[in-house]
Design a protein around this motif. Structure first.
Motif, PDB file in Angstrom:
ATOM      1  N   LEU A 172       0.829  -1.209   0.000  1.00 35.20           N
ATOM      2  CA  LEU A 172       0.000   0.000   0.000  1.00 35.20           C
ATOM      3  C   LEU A 172       0.863   1.259   0.000  1.00 35.20           C
ATOM      4  CD1 LEU A 172      -2.827  -1.057   2.486  1.00 35.20           C
ATOM      5  CD2 LEU A 172      -2.946  -0.908  -0.006  1.00 35.20           C
ATOM      6  N   VAL A 173       1.955   1.227   0.769  1.00 33.10           N
ATOM      7  CA  VAL A 173       2.868   2.374   0.783  1.00 33.10           C
ATOM      8  C   VAL A 173       3.442   2.610  -0.611  1.00 33.10           C
ATOM      9  CG1 VAL A 173       5.087   3.222   1.646  1.00 33.10           C
ATOM     10  CG2 VAL A 173       3.457   2.165   3.216  1.00 33.10           C
ATOM     11  N   VAL A 174       3.895   1.542  -1.252  1.00 29.95           N
ATOM     12  CA  VAL A 174       4.478   1.675  -2.588  1.00 29.95           C
ATOM     13  C   VAL A 174       3.420   2.122  -3.597  1.00 29.95           C
ATOM     14  CG1 VAL A 174       5.698   0.482  -4.436  1.00 29.95           C
ATOM     15  CG2 VAL A 174       6.225  -0.051  -2.075  1.00 29.95           C
ATOM     16  N   GLY A 175       2.192   1.656  -3.418  1.00 24.96           N
ATOM     17  CA  GLY A 175       1.118   2.087  -4.309  1.00 24.96           C
ATOM     18  C   GLY A 175       0.899   3.587  -4.245  1.00 24.96           C
ATOM     19  N   VAL A 176       0.970   4.139  -3.042  1.00 25.35           N
ATOM     20  CA  VAL A 176       0.824   5.589  -2.872  1.00 25.35           C
ATOM     21  C   VAL A 176       1.981   6.322  -3.547  1.00 25.35           C
ATOM     22  CG1 VAL A 176       0.803   7.448  -1.168  1.00 25.35           C
ATOM     23  CG2 VAL A 176      -0.523   5.376  -0.761  1.00 25.35           C
TER      24      VAL A 176
ATOM     25  N   ARG B 201       8.648  10.302   6.853  1.00 23.73           N
ATOM     26  CA  ARG B 201       8.758   9.345   5.755  1.00 23.73           C
ATOM     27  C   ARG B 201       7.537   8.435   5.693  1.00 23.73           C
ATOM     28  NH1 ARG B 201      13.395   9.119   2.991  1.00 23.73           N
ATOM     29  NH2 ARG B 201      15.223  10.206   3.820  1.00 23.73           N
ATOM     30  N   ARG B 202       6.573   8.712   6.551  1.00 22.20           N
ATOM     31  CA  ARG B 202       5.367   7.887   6.553  1.00 22.20           C
ATOM     32  C   ARG B 202       4.496   8.160   5.338  1.00 22.20           C
ATOM     33  NH1 ARG B 202       3.174   7.536  12.827  1.00 22.20           N
ATOM     34  NH2 ARG B 202       5.061   6.571  13.689  1.00 22.20           N
ATOM     35  N   ILE B 203       4.490   9.411   4.883  1.00 19.39           N
ATOM     36  CA  ILE B 203       3.713   9.779   3.704  1.00 19.39           C
ATOM     37  C   ILE B 203       4.690  10.167   2.602  1.00 19.39           C
ATOM     38  CG2 ILE B 203       1.892  11.261   2.774  1.00 19.39           C
ATOM     39  CD1 ILE B 203       0.989  11.779   5.627  1.00 19.39           C
ATOM     40  N   PRO B 204       4.617   9.553   1.430  1.00 11.52           N
ATOM     41  CA  PRO B 204       5.561   9.856   0.350  1.00 11.52           C
ATOM     42  C   PRO B 204       5.513  11.330  -0.048  1.00 11.52           C
ATOM     43  CG  PRO B 204       4.318   7.859  -0.128  1.00 11.52           C
ATOM     44  CD  PRO B 204       3.676   8.485   1.064  1.00 11.52           C
ATOM     45  N   SER B 205       6.679  11.939  -0.176  1.00 13.22           N
ATOM     46  CA  SER B 205       6.736  13.369  -0.485  1.00 13.22           C
ATOM     47  C   SER B 205       6.095  13.728  -1.826  1.00 13.22           C
ATOM     48  CB  SER B 205       8.185  13.860  -0.428  1.00 13.22           C
ATOM     49  OG  SER B 205       8.994  13.181  -1.363  1.00 13.22           O
ATOM     50  N   PRO B 206       6.189  12.898  -2.885  1.00 18.31           N
ATOM     51  CA  PRO B 206       5.487  13.267  -4.123  1.00 18.31           C
ATOM     52  C   PRO B 206       3.977  13.380  -3.931  1.00 18.31           C
ATOM     53  CG  PRO B 206       7.129  11.593  -4.581  1.00 18.31           C
ATOM     54  CD  PRO B 206       7.038  11.701  -3.091  1.00 18.31           C
ATOM     55  N   LEU B 207       3.417  12.507  -3.096  1.00 21.88           N
ATOM     56  CA  LEU B 207       1.977  12.571  -2.844  1.00 21.88           C
ATOM     57  C   LEU B 207       1.627  13.840  -2.059  1.00 21.88           C
ATOM     58  CD1 LEU B 207      -0.755  11.099  -3.103  1.00 21.88           C
ATOM     59  CD2 LEU B 207      -0.307  10.116  -0.847  1.00 21.88           C
ATOM     60  N   ILE B 208       2.442  14.177  -1.056  1.00 22.26           N
ATOM     61  CA  ILE B 208       2.203  15.402  -0.284  1.00 22.26           C
ATOM     62  C   ILE B 208       2.241  16.614  -1.210  1.00 22.26           C
ATOM     63  CG2 ILE B 208       3.066  16.882   1.562  1.00 22.26           C
ATOM     64  CD1 ILE B 208       4.263  14.405   2.872  1.00 22.26           C
ATOM     65  N   ALA B 209       3.257  16.651  -2.074  1.00 21.87           N
ATOM     66  CA  ALA B 209       3.404  17.785  -2.994  1.00 21.87           C
ATOM     67  C   ALA B 209       2.211  17.886  -3.935  1.00 21.87           C
ATOM     68  CB  ALA B 209       4.700  17.636  -3.788  1.00 21.87           C
ATOM     69  N   MET B 210       1.797  16.762  -4.485  1.00 23.82           N
ATOM     70  CA  MET B 210       0.683  16.768  -5.426  1.00 23.82           C
ATOM     71  C   MET B 210      -0.601  17.237  -4.754  1.00 23.82           C
ATOM     72  SD  MET B 210      -0.608  13.641  -7.876  1.00 23.82           S
ATOM     73  CE  MET B 210      -1.389  12.720  -6.535  1.00 23.82           C
ATOM     74  N   LEU B 211      -0.863  16.748  -3.551  1.00 23.56           N
ATOM     75  CA  LEU B 211      -2.080  17.136  -2.836  1.00 23.56           C
ATOM     76  C   LEU B 211      -2.034  18.609  -2.429  1.00 23.56           C
ATOM     77  CD1 LEU B 211      -2.633  14.014  -0.532  1.00 23.56           C
ATOM     78  CD2 LEU B 211      -3.936  14.659  -2.566  1.00 23.56           C
TER      79      LEU B 211
END
Length: 366
Positions: free
Chosen positions: A26-30, A193-203
């Motif tokens: 799930l982490v890798v999917g995100v 590092r719990r939330i991937p930085s690309p996802l944080i940036a995109m959101l």
């Protein structure tokens, strides 16, 4: 040996290991979600096609490859090659070339040519990937700065000059959003590092644009009309003898690069996870994945080193993690695609800036 069977015999599918592998997947999917879309767009495809590629290749490479923990899908190393093929032959030409590359990879694995790839000198691979990184970096200027460059030739220097000439007309809101996304991608890993930085940036950038409604900022919705929900219908590429001859060179290029990247990925996985892969079986798995992916709207895939490293750090031990990563992408494409229409293209460009930086391996040149 096929990794799934080896893991089963080693008892790694026991309940005590299962939840950890599901969580890692799930982490890798995100992590994979924004990358899959960004790589697809940069390759000349639609964003959803990158997700389709991650789903199909993620499952098949995990099932039939030799690495227990490798993650497969679209990668940055392919961007330059695939973009050129798409520009010249169209998206169906890219899919046919991907299918042909899969057949080449499968044949290489069956005749046990996997070990030969490892004799390619490291400086050659380093220089090649660094060159790709430069092209990816420059190729994202248009979306990062909101440029409208004049028509140019196909050569790198011609495109570079057109972008430089268009720079005075950069769009300020687009550039600020892109810089904000880039800053988040760089800084966020130092905080969590719990939330991937690309996802944080995109959101974050998507929410900022949704709130302020900047004029002139391109989004996935404005550029592609959004992402359709659901899986594509089974698509049979129009393969003819003339088409095969025409695409033989591009297919061979995809196969060679895919073989190198996937085997490098397997080596990294072995080093981090204490496992030992079979390079020939890994090529078979990648071949099967590339043969199947075009029938579901996707394109060429290979082992993804950064996502594999994330998978291992998240506790993955078996191919279940790779399959779960694909299931996450599947759930997204089924139920959450409407949200992606609001994502600024600048956010994906910023993510690719960091991908290019990671590929550059600048420390090897110092």
């Amino acid at each position: 040996m096929i990794a799934a069977l080896e893991s089963w015999r080693a008892g790694l599918f026991h309940r005590s290991h299962l939840m950890r592998n599901i969580g890692a997947g799930l982490v890798v999917g995100v992590v994979a979600l924004p990358l899959a879309m960004a790589f697809a767009i940069a390759s000349g495809a639609r964003p959803e096609q990158g997700i389709y590629t991650g789903i199909v290749a993620g499952v098949l490479a995990a099932l039939f490859g030799s690495s227990r923990v490798s993650i497969s899908g679209p990668t940055g190393a392919f961007i330059v090659i695939l973009a050129g093929i798409t520009a010249q032959y169209g998206i169906e030409g890219l899919q046919i070339a991907s299918l042909m590359a899969g057949l080449i990879l499968l044949a290489m694995g069956l005749v046990k040519l996997g070990g030969i790839i490892r004799f390619i000198p490291t400086p050659v691979i380093t220089g090649f990937t660094a060159g790709i990184a430069v092209i990816i970096f420059v190729g994202q200027w248009k979306d990062f700065f909101g440029l409208t460059p004049a028509a140019s030739g196909q050569h790198f220097h011609e495109k570079l000059m057109a972008l430089i000439e268009a720079m005075p007309g950069l769009d300020l809101p687009t550039t600020l959003l892109a810089l904000g996304a880039l800053a988040i991608v760089v800084i966020a890993p130092r905080l969590t590092r719990r939330i991937p930085s690309p996802l944080i940036a995109m959101l974050a950038v998507t929410l900022a644009h949704a709130y302020w409604q900047f004029d002139g900022v391109a989004t996935i919705g404005s550029a592609f009309g959004g992402i359709p929900a659901g899986l594509p219908e089974l698509h049979l590429p129009q393969v003819t003898f003339a088409r095969v001859l025409e695409l033989l060179g591009p297919a061979f290029t995809i196969a060679m690069l895919g073989a190198i990247e996937s085997l490098l990925c397997a080596v990294v996985a072995d080093g981090m996870g204490g496992t030992r892969d079979n390079p020939n079986q890994e090529l078979v798995g990648q071949g099967i994945a590339n043969i199947a992916t075009p029938f579901f709207g996707g394109f060429a895939s290979t082992g993804a080193i950064a996502r594999t490293a994330t998978n291992i750090r998240s506790g993955a031990k078996t191919p279940v993690a790779g399959i779960m990563h694909a299931i996450f992408l599947l759930l997204f494409i089924l139920f959450a695609t409407r949200l992606m229409a609001f994502v600024p293209m600048a956010a994906l460009a910023a993510i690719l800036f960091m991908v290019a930086w990671g590929m550059s391996e600048y420390e090897r040149f110092i």
